[in-house]
Design an enzyme around this catalytic site. Structure first.
Site, PDB file in Angstrom:
ATOM      1  N   TRP A   1      29.312 108.087  49.223  1.00 14.06           N
ATOM      2  CA  TRP A   1      30.587 106.947  49.890  1.00 14.06           C
ATOM      3  C   TRP A   1      30.355 106.439  51.290  1.00 14.06           C
ATOM      4  CZ3 TRP A   1      30.902 102.338  46.605  1.00 14.06           C
ATOM      5  CH2 TRP A   1      29.905 102.414  45.623  1.00 14.06           C
TER       6      TRP A   1
ATOM      7  N   ASP B   1      39.228 107.257  52.539  1.00 16.58           N
ATOM      8  CA  ASP B   1      39.163 106.040  51.125  1.00 16.58           C
ATOM      9  C   ASP B   1      39.053 107.805  50.476  1.00 16.58           C
ATOM     10  OD1 ASP B   1      37.582 105.091  48.905  1.00 16.58           O
ATOM     11  OD2 ASP B   1      35.668 104.980  49.745  1.00 16.58           O
TER      12      ASP B   1
ATOM     13  N   LYS C   1      39.235 103.256  39.115  1.00 13.84           N
ATOM     14  CA  LYS C   1      39.405 104.273  38.917  1.00 13.84           C
ATOM     15  C   LYS C   1      40.119 104.991  38.586  1.00 13.84           C
ATOM     16  CE  LYS C   1      35.122 104.069  41.347  1.00 13.84           C
ATOM     17  NZ  LYS C   1      34.958 104.484  43.206  1.00 13.84           N
TER      18      LYS C   1
HETATM   19  C1  LIG Z   1      33.559 103.047  43.533  1.00 11.66           C
HETATM   20  C2  LIG Z   1      33.904 103.750  44.777  1.00 11.66           C
HETATM   21  C3  LIG Z   1      33.500 102.995  45.731  1.00 11.66           C
HETATM   22  C4  LIG Z   1      33.166 101.512  46.045  1.00 11.66           C
HETATM   23  O1  LIG Z   1      34.747 101.213  45.316  1.00 11.66           O
HETATM   24  P1  LIG Z   1      34.611  98.960  45.221  1.00 11.66           P
HETATM   25  O2  LIG Z   1      35.422  98.841  44.818  1.00 11.66           O
HETATM   26  O3  LIG Z   1      33.613  98.924  44.035  1.00 11.66           O
HETATM   27  O4  LIG Z   1      34.322  98.293  46.372  1.00 11.66           O
HETATM   28  C5  LIG Z   1      34.226 103.471  46.987  1.00 11.66           C
HETATM   29  N1  LIG Z   1      34.381 104.727  47.641  1.00 11.66           N
HETATM   30  C6  LIG Z   1      34.328 105.259  46.261  1.00 11.66           C
HETATM   31  C7  LIG Z   1      34.767 107.001  46.877  1.00 11.66           C
HETATM   32  C8  LIG Z   1      34.404 104.962  45.130  1.00 11.66           C
HETATM   33  O5  LIG Z   1      34.725 106.287  44.225  1.00 11.66           O
END
Ligand SMILES: *Cc1c(COP(=O)(O)O)cnc(C)c1O
Length: 360
Positions: A102, A172, A196
Protein backbone atom coordinates in the site's frame (compact mmCIF):
# COMPACT_ATOMS: atom_id res chain seq x y z
CA UNK A 1 -29.59 -18.79 8.51
CA UNK A 2 -25.96 -19.45 9.45
CA UNK A 3 -23.46 -16.66 9.25
CA UNK A 4 -19.97 -17.74 8.24
CA UNK A 5 -16.76 -16.56 9.86
CA UNK A 6 -15.62 -14.10 7.22
CA UNK A 7 -11.86 -13.44 7.28
CA UNK A 8 -11.95 -11.13 4.25
CA UNK A 9 -9.46 -8.24 4.16
CA UNK A 10 -12.13 -5.92 2.77
CA UNK A 11 -14.93 -5.36 2.21
CA UNK A 12 -15.06 -7.20 5.47
CA UNK A 13 -17.31 -8.54 8.20
CA UNK A 14 -19.62 -6.09 9.98
CA UNK A 15 -21.00 -6.51 13.50
CA UNK A 16 -24.12 -8.67 13.37
CA UNK A 17 -26.22 -6.32 15.57
CA UNK A 18 -25.49 -3.52 13.09
CA UNK A 19 -26.67 -5.61 10.15
CA UNK A 20 -29.82 -6.59 12.07
CA UNK A 21 -30.64 -2.99 12.88
CA UNK A 22 -30.05 -1.92 9.28
CA UNK A 23 -32.35 -4.75 8.17
CA UNK A 24 -35.06 -3.71 10.65
CA UNK A 25 -34.88 -0.13 9.43
CA UNK A 26 -34.55 -0.95 5.76
CA UNK A 27 -38.06 -0.11 4.60
CA UNK A 28 -38.98 2.59 7.07
CA UNK A 29 -36.35 4.52 8.96
CA UNK A 30 -37.76 5.81 12.28
CA UNK A 31 -41.26 6.38 10.90
CA UNK A 32 -40.03 8.45 7.96
CA UNK A 33 -41.83 6.08 5.58
CA UNK A 34 -38.67 5.45 3.57
CA UNK A 35 -35.32 3.74 3.54
CA UNK A 36 -32.20 5.79 4.31
CA UNK A 37 -31.18 4.91 0.74
CA UNK A 38 -34.17 6.81 -0.58
CA UNK A 39 -33.77 10.01 1.44
CA UNK A 40 -32.63 13.39 0.23
CA UNK A 41 -29.21 14.17 1.63
CA UNK A 42 -30.55 17.68 2.27
CA UNK A 43 -33.56 16.49 4.29
CA UNK A 44 -33.68 16.84 8.07
CA UNK A 45 -33.62 13.06 8.60
CA UNK A 46 -30.40 12.48 6.73
CA UNK A 47 -28.77 15.61 8.09
CA UNK A 48 -29.43 14.21 11.58
CA UNK A 49 -27.95 10.80 10.62
CA UNK A 50 -24.86 12.49 9.20
CA UNK A 51 -24.39 14.79 12.20
CA UNK A 52 -24.77 11.93 14.65
CA UNK A 53 -22.24 9.78 12.78
CA UNK A 54 -19.73 12.62 12.85
CA UNK A 55 -20.25 13.35 16.53
CA UNK A 56 -19.91 9.67 17.48
CA UNK A 57 -16.70 9.40 15.48
CA UNK A 58 -15.35 12.54 17.17
CA UNK A 59 -16.21 11.08 20.55
CA UNK A 60 -14.66 7.66 19.87
CA UNK A 61 -11.37 9.09 18.63
CA UNK A 62 -11.46 12.21 20.84
CA UNK A 63 -10.90 14.32 17.72
CA UNK A 64 -9.71 17.80 18.77
CA UNK A 65 -11.91 20.78 17.82
CA UNK A 66 -9.36 22.14 15.33
CA UNK A 67 -9.73 19.07 13.09
CA UNK A 68 -12.28 18.65 10.31
CA UNK A 69 -13.98 15.31 9.80
CA UNK A 70 -14.89 14.74 6.15
CA UNK A 71 -17.09 11.96 4.75
CA UNK A 72 -16.00 11.59 1.13
CA UNK A 73 -15.89 9.06 -1.70
CA UNK A 74 -13.10 7.76 -3.90
CA UNK A 75 -11.45 5.36 -1.45
CA UNK A 76 -7.99 5.46 0.03
CA UNK A 77 -6.55 5.14 -3.46
CA UNK A 78 -8.35 8.37 -4.31
CA UNK A 79 -6.78 9.98 -1.25
CA UNK A 80 -3.35 8.95 -2.50
CA UNK A 81 -3.90 11.70 -5.10
CA UNK A 82 -6.05 14.10 -3.07
CA UNK A 83 -3.62 14.28 -0.17
CA UNK A 84 -0.75 15.68 -2.27
CA UNK A 85 -3.17 17.93 -4.19
CA UNK A 86 -4.38 19.44 -0.92
CA UNK A 87 -1.34 19.27 1.32
CA UNK A 88 1.65 20.17 -0.84
CA UNK A 89 0.82 23.82 -0.04
CA UNK A 90 3.40 25.32 -2.39
CA UNK A 91 6.10 22.85 -1.36
CA UNK A 92 7.78 20.61 -3.91
CA UNK A 93 8.25 17.42 -1.98
CA UNK A 94 6.74 15.07 0.60
CA UNK A 95 8.34 12.26 2.61
CA UNK A 96 7.17 8.63 2.52
CA UNK A 97 7.98 5.53 4.53
CA UNK A 98 7.81 2.47 2.30
CA UNK A 99 6.48 -0.51 4.27
CA UNK A 100 4.87 -2.59 1.52
CA UNK A 101 2.21 -2.86 -1.15
CA UNK A 102 0.00 0.00 0.00
CA UNK A 103 2.80 2.46 0.64
CA UNK A 104 4.26 1.64 -2.78
CA UNK A 105 0.94 2.58 -4.39
CA UNK A 106 0.77 5.78 -2.37
CA UNK A 107 4.29 6.79 -3.42
CA UNK A 108 3.63 6.10 -7.09
CA UNK A 109 0.47 8.20 -7.09
CA UNK A 110 2.07 11.11 -5.21
CA UNK A 111 4.81 11.31 -7.83
CA UNK A 112 2.26 12.74 -10.25
CA UNK A 113 1.93 15.89 -8.13
CA UNK A 114 5.31 16.42 -6.55
CA UNK A 115 8.52 14.81 -5.53
CA UNK A 116 7.90 11.66 -3.46
CA UNK A 117 10.96 11.24 -1.27
CA UNK A 118 11.29 7.76 0.25
CA UNK A 119 12.85 8.32 3.68
CA UNK A 120 13.07 4.65 4.65
CA UNK A 121 12.09 1.34 3.09
CA UNK A 122 11.48 -2.18 4.30
CA UNK A 123 12.02 -3.53 0.78
CA UNK A 124 15.47 -5.08 1.37
CA UNK A 125 14.01 -7.18 4.20
CA UNK A 126 11.05 -8.31 2.08
CA UNK A 127 8.74 -5.91 3.93
CA UNK A 128 8.72 -8.00 7.08
CA UNK A 129 9.52 -5.14 9.48
CA UNK A 130 8.86 -1.43 9.85
CA UNK A 131 12.05 0.60 9.41
CA UNK A 132 12.98 2.01 12.85
CA UNK A 133 12.38 5.72 13.28
CA UNK A 134 16.09 6.50 13.74
CA UNK A 135 16.80 5.21 10.21
CA UNK A 136 14.41 7.70 8.53
CA UNK A 137 16.14 10.43 6.52
CA UNK A 138 13.52 13.14 6.96
CA UNK A 139 13.51 16.36 4.94
CA UNK A 140 12.65 19.36 7.17
CA UNK A 141 11.15 21.12 4.12
CA UNK A 142 8.80 18.29 3.23
CA UNK A 143 5.10 19.17 2.98
CA UNK A 144 4.24 16.12 5.08
CA UNK A 145 5.47 12.68 6.13
CA UNK A 146 3.29 9.78 4.98
CA UNK A 147 2.98 6.39 6.63
CA UNK A 148 0.65 3.45 6.14
CA UNK A 149 -0.32 2.63 9.73
CA UNK A 150 -1.30 -0.94 8.86
CA UNK A 151 -0.09 -2.75 5.74
CA UNK A 152 -3.15 -4.86 4.97
CA UNK A 153 -1.36 -7.23 2.59
CA UNK A 154 1.96 -7.74 4.37
CA UNK A 155 0.44 -7.71 7.87
CA UNK A 156 2.65 -4.99 9.40
CA UNK A 157 1.32 -2.43 11.86
CA UNK A 158 2.81 0.56 13.66
CA UNK A 159 2.38 0.03 17.39
CA UNK A 160 3.92 3.49 17.96
CA UNK A 161 3.36 6.97 16.60
CA UNK A 162 6.40 8.39 14.82
CA UNK A 163 7.73 11.73 16.03
CA UNK A 164 8.41 13.83 12.93
CA UNK A 165 8.85 17.31 14.37
CA UNK A 166 6.98 20.22 12.81
CA UNK A 167 6.22 18.48 9.51
CA UNK A 168 2.64 17.14 9.51
CA UNK A 169 2.30 13.38 9.81
CA UNK A 170 -0.19 11.79 7.40
CA UNK A 171 -1.46 8.23 7.83
CA UNK A 172 -3.39 5.83 5.65
CA UNK A 173 -5.35 4.07 8.41
CA UNK A 174 -7.72 2.19 6.11
CA UNK A 175 -7.19 -1.16 7.76
CA UNK A 176 -6.74 -0.26 11.42
CA UNK A 177 -9.06 2.75 11.73
CA UNK A 178 -10.92 2.57 15.08
CA UNK A 179 -9.16 -0.64 16.14
CA UNK A 180 -7.45 1.17 19.04
CA UNK A 181 -7.19 4.67 20.52
CA UNK A 182 -5.14 7.13 18.44
CA UNK A 183 -3.80 10.50 19.53
CA UNK A 184 -5.21 12.48 16.60
CA UNK A 185 -3.25 15.59 17.65
CA UNK A 186 -0.03 13.82 16.59
CA UNK A 187 -1.26 13.75 12.99
CA UNK A 188 -1.89 16.41 10.37
CA UNK A 189 -4.21 14.12 8.48
CA UNK A 190 -5.65 10.62 8.80
CA UNK A 191 -7.56 8.90 6.02
CA UNK A 192 -9.09 5.56 5.26
CA UNK A 193 -11.68 3.70 3.25
CA UNK A 194 -14.54 2.46 5.40
CA UNK A 195 -14.80 -1.08 4.05
CA UNK A 196 -12.17 -2.66 6.29
CA UNK A 197 -13.20 -1.73 9.79
CA UNK A 198 -15.98 0.84 9.65
CA UNK A 199 -18.79 0.08 7.26
CA UNK A 200 -19.74 -0.55 3.64
CA UNK A 201 -17.48 0.36 0.74
CA UNK A 202 -18.10 3.79 -0.76
CA UNK A 203 -17.30 5.97 2.24
CA UNK A 204 -13.86 7.46 2.75
CA UNK A 205 -13.05 9.28 5.97
CA UNK A 206 -10.57 12.15 6.19
CA UNK A 207 -9.65 13.81 9.48
CA UNK A 208 -7.52 16.88 8.86
CA UNK A 209 -6.09 19.71 10.96
CA UNK A 210 -7.78 22.88 9.83
CA UNK A 211 -4.66 24.99 9.30
CA UNK A 212 -3.51 22.56 6.59
CA UNK A 213 -6.45 23.11 4.26
CA UNK A 214 -7.29 25.91 1.86
CA UNK A 215 -4.19 25.75 -0.31
CA UNK A 216 -5.13 22.99 -2.74
CA UNK A 217 -3.52 22.86 -6.18
CA UNK A 218 -5.74 24.66 -8.73
CA UNK A 219 -6.32 21.38 -10.58
CA UNK A 220 -7.88 19.76 -7.49
CA UNK A 221 -11.44 18.58 -8.23
CA UNK A 222 -13.90 20.57 -6.11
CA UNK A 223 -15.38 17.36 -4.67
CA UNK A 224 -11.92 16.53 -3.28
CA UNK A 225 -10.84 19.96 -2.16
CA UNK A 226 -10.84 19.60 1.63
CA UNK A 227 -11.57 23.30 2.19
CA UNK A 228 -14.61 23.27 -0.09
CA UNK A 229 -15.90 20.03 1.40
CA UNK A 230 -15.32 21.24 4.97
CA UNK A 231 -17.24 24.45 4.21
CA UNK A 232 -20.09 22.37 2.79
CA UNK A 233 -20.21 19.86 5.71
CA UNK A 234 -19.02 17.14 3.26
CA UNK A 235 -22.08 17.78 1.11
CA UNK A 236 -20.59 19.65 -1.80
CA UNK A 237 -21.80 16.69 -3.79
CA UNK A 238 -24.15 13.89 -2.77
CA UNK A 239 -22.36 11.95 -0.05
CA UNK A 240 -22.48 8.13 0.18
CA UNK A 241 -25.59 8.35 2.34
CA UNK A 242 -26.26 4.69 3.09
CA UNK A 243 -22.61 3.98 3.88
CA UNK A 244 -22.56 6.94 6.30
CA UNK A 245 -25.70 5.62 8.00
CA UNK A 246 -24.21 2.13 8.48
CA UNK A 247 -20.90 3.62 9.65
CA UNK A 248 -22.92 5.58 12.24
CA UNK A 249 -24.46 2.32 13.47
CA UNK A 250 -20.96 0.81 13.73
CA UNK A 251 -19.78 3.84 15.74
CA UNK A 252 -22.70 3.35 18.11
CA UNK A 253 -21.87 -0.35 18.42
CA UNK A 254 -18.23 0.49 19.20
CA UNK A 255 -19.32 2.97 21.84
CA UNK A 256 -21.53 0.28 23.39
CA UNK A 257 -18.55 -2.12 23.47
CA UNK A 258 -16.82 0.38 25.75
CA UNK A 259 -15.07 2.48 23.12
CA UNK A 260 -11.64 2.10 21.58
CA UNK A 261 -9.71 1.06 24.72
CA UNK A 262 -12.07 -1.85 25.17
CA UNK A 263 -12.06 -2.86 21.50
CA UNK A 264 -8.25 -2.64 21.48
CA UNK A 265 -8.01 -5.06 24.41
CA UNK A 266 -10.37 -7.39 22.60
CA UNK A 267 -8.30 -7.11 19.40
CA UNK A 268 -5.04 -7.83 21.25
CA UNK A 269 -6.54 -10.93 22.84
CA UNK A 270 -7.89 -12.20 19.51
CA UNK A 271 -4.59 -11.69 17.68
CA UNK A 272 -2.62 -13.30 20.52
CA UNK A 273 -4.63 -16.52 20.16
CA UNK A 274 -3.52 -16.78 16.55
CA UNK A 275 0.08 -15.59 16.87
CA UNK A 276 0.74 -17.72 19.96
CA UNK A 277 -0.34 -20.77 18.05
CA UNK A 278 1.71 -19.80 14.96
CA UNK A 279 4.78 -19.42 17.19
CA UNK A 280 4.23 -22.80 18.83
CA UNK A 281 4.43 -24.92 15.69
CA UNK A 282 6.76 -25.40 12.74
CA UNK A 283 3.87 -26.47 10.51
CA UNK A 284 2.78 -22.83 10.06
CA UNK A 285 4.86 -19.68 10.04
CA UNK A 286 4.38 -15.93 10.31
CA UNK A 287 6.83 -13.90 8.23
CA UNK A 288 6.52 -10.61 10.13
CA UNK A 289 8.90 -9.32 12.84
CA UNK A 290 7.16 -9.85 16.19
CA UNK A 291 7.22 -6.18 17.22
CA UNK A 292 5.49 -5.12 13.98
CA UNK A 293 2.83 -7.77 13.62
CA UNK A 294 -0.58 -6.48 12.66
CA UNK A 295 -3.47 -7.12 15.02
CA UNK A 296 -5.86 -6.78 12.07
CA UNK A 297 -4.37 -8.83 9.22
CA UNK A 298 -2.46 -12.00 10.05
CA UNK A 299 -0.65 -13.55 7.09
CA UNK A 300 0.72 -17.05 7.58
CA UNK A 301 2.18 -19.83 5.52
CA UNK A 302 1.87 -23.60 5.63
CA UNK A 303 5.16 -25.48 5.68
CA UNK A 304 4.24 -27.13 2.39
CA UNK A 305 2.36 -24.88 0.00
CA UNK A 306 1.10 -27.97 -1.85
CA UNK A 307 -1.34 -28.25 1.08
CA UNK A 308 -2.77 -24.73 0.60
CA UNK A 309 -5.73 -25.84 -1.51
CA UNK A 310 -6.71 -28.59 0.94
CA UNK A 311 -6.40 -26.16 3.84
CA UNK A 312 -8.70 -23.64 2.18
CA UNK A 313 -11.21 -26.32 1.17
CA UNK A 314 -11.41 -27.65 4.73
CA UNK A 315 -11.81 -24.12 6.06
CA UNK A 316 -14.66 -23.44 3.67
CA UNK A 317 -16.38 -26.66 4.66
CA UNK A 318 -16.26 -25.36 8.23
CA UNK A 319 -17.69 -22.01 7.09
CA UNK A 320 -14.44 -20.08 7.53
CA UNK A 321 -14.15 -17.97 4.42
CA UNK A 322 -11.70 -15.73 2.55
CA UNK A 323 -8.51 -17.05 4.13
CA UNK A 324 -6.47 -17.07 0.93
CA UNK A 325 -3.53 -14.66 1.10
CA UNK A 326 -3.17 -11.76 -1.30
CA UNK A 327 -1.97 -12.92 -4.72
CA UNK A 328 1.24 -10.88 -4.37
CA UNK A 329 2.40 -12.76 -1.25
CA UNK A 330 0.59 -16.12 -1.40
CA UNK A 331 -0.10 -18.29 1.64
CA UNK A 332 -2.98 -17.45 3.94
CA UNK A 333 -4.25 -14.29 5.58
CA UNK A 334 -6.78 -14.04 8.38
CA UNK A 335 -8.24 -10.56 8.68
CA UNK A 336 -9.64 -10.19 12.18
CA UNK A 337 -11.05 -6.68 12.33
CA UNK A 338 -13.24 -5.31 15.16
CA UNK A 339 -16.29 -7.23 13.97
CA UNK A 340 -14.62 -10.67 14.06
CA UNK A 341 -15.77 -12.34 17.28
CA UNK A 342 -13.20 -14.18 19.39
CA UNK A 343 -15.15 -17.38 18.66
CA UNK A 344 -14.17 -17.00 15.00
CA UNK A 345 -10.46 -16.89 15.87
CA UNK A 346 -10.86 -19.84 18.26
CA UNK A 347 -12.58 -21.83 15.51
CA UNK A 348 -9.74 -20.99 13.11
CA UNK A 349 -7.02 -22.04 15.55
CA UNK A 350 -8.89 -25.28 16.33
CA UNK A 351 -9.11 -26.03 12.62
CA UNK A 352 -5.42 -25.21 12.09
CA UNK A 353 -4.50 -27.68 14.85
CA UNK A 354 -6.72 -30.33 13.39
CA UNK A 355 -5.21 -29.79 9.92
CA UNK A 356 -1.71 -29.98 11.33
CA UNK A 357 -2.52 -33.23 13.15
CA UNK A 358 -3.72 -34.72 9.87
CA UNK A 359 -0.95 -33.49 7.59
CA UNK A 360 1.99 -32.62 9.83
C1 LIG B 1 -7.78 -1.38 1.16
C2 LIG B 1 -6.70 -0.38 1.31
C3 LIG B 1 -6.55 0.68 0.40
C4 LIG B 1 -7.42 0.83 -0.83
O1 LIG B 1 -8.60 1.39 -0.52
P1 LIG B 1 -9.71 1.71 -1.63
O2 LIG B 1 -10.89 2.04 -0.79
O3 LIG B 1 -9.88 0.47 -2.45
O4 LIG B 1 -9.25 2.84 -2.44
C5 LIG B 1 -5.54 1.59 0.62
N1 LIG B 1 -4.73 1.50 1.68
C6 LIG B 1 -4.84 0.51 2.58
C7 LIG B 1 -3.92 0.44 3.74
C8 LIG B 1 -5.84 -0.46 2.41
O5 LIG B 1 -5.97 -1.46 3.30
Amino acid sequence: MTRAYNFSAGPAALPEPVLRQAADEMLDWHGSGMSVMEMSHRGKEFIAIHAEAESLLRKLLAVPANYKVLFLQGGAIGQNAFVPMNLLRGKVSADFVDTGEWSKKTIKEAQKYGNAHVVASGKAGGYTAIPPRDSWQLDPNAAYVHICSNETIGGLEYHWTPEVGAVPLVADMSSNFLSKPVDVSKYGLIYGGAQKNIGPAGLTIVIVRDDLIGQALPITPSAFDYRQQADADSMLNTPPTYAIYVAGLVFKWLDAQGGLEAIAAHNRAKAALLYDYLDSTAFYSSPVAKADRSLMNVPFKLKDEALDAAFLKGAEERRMLQLKGHRSVGGMRASIYNAMPVEGVRALVAYMKEFEAQHG
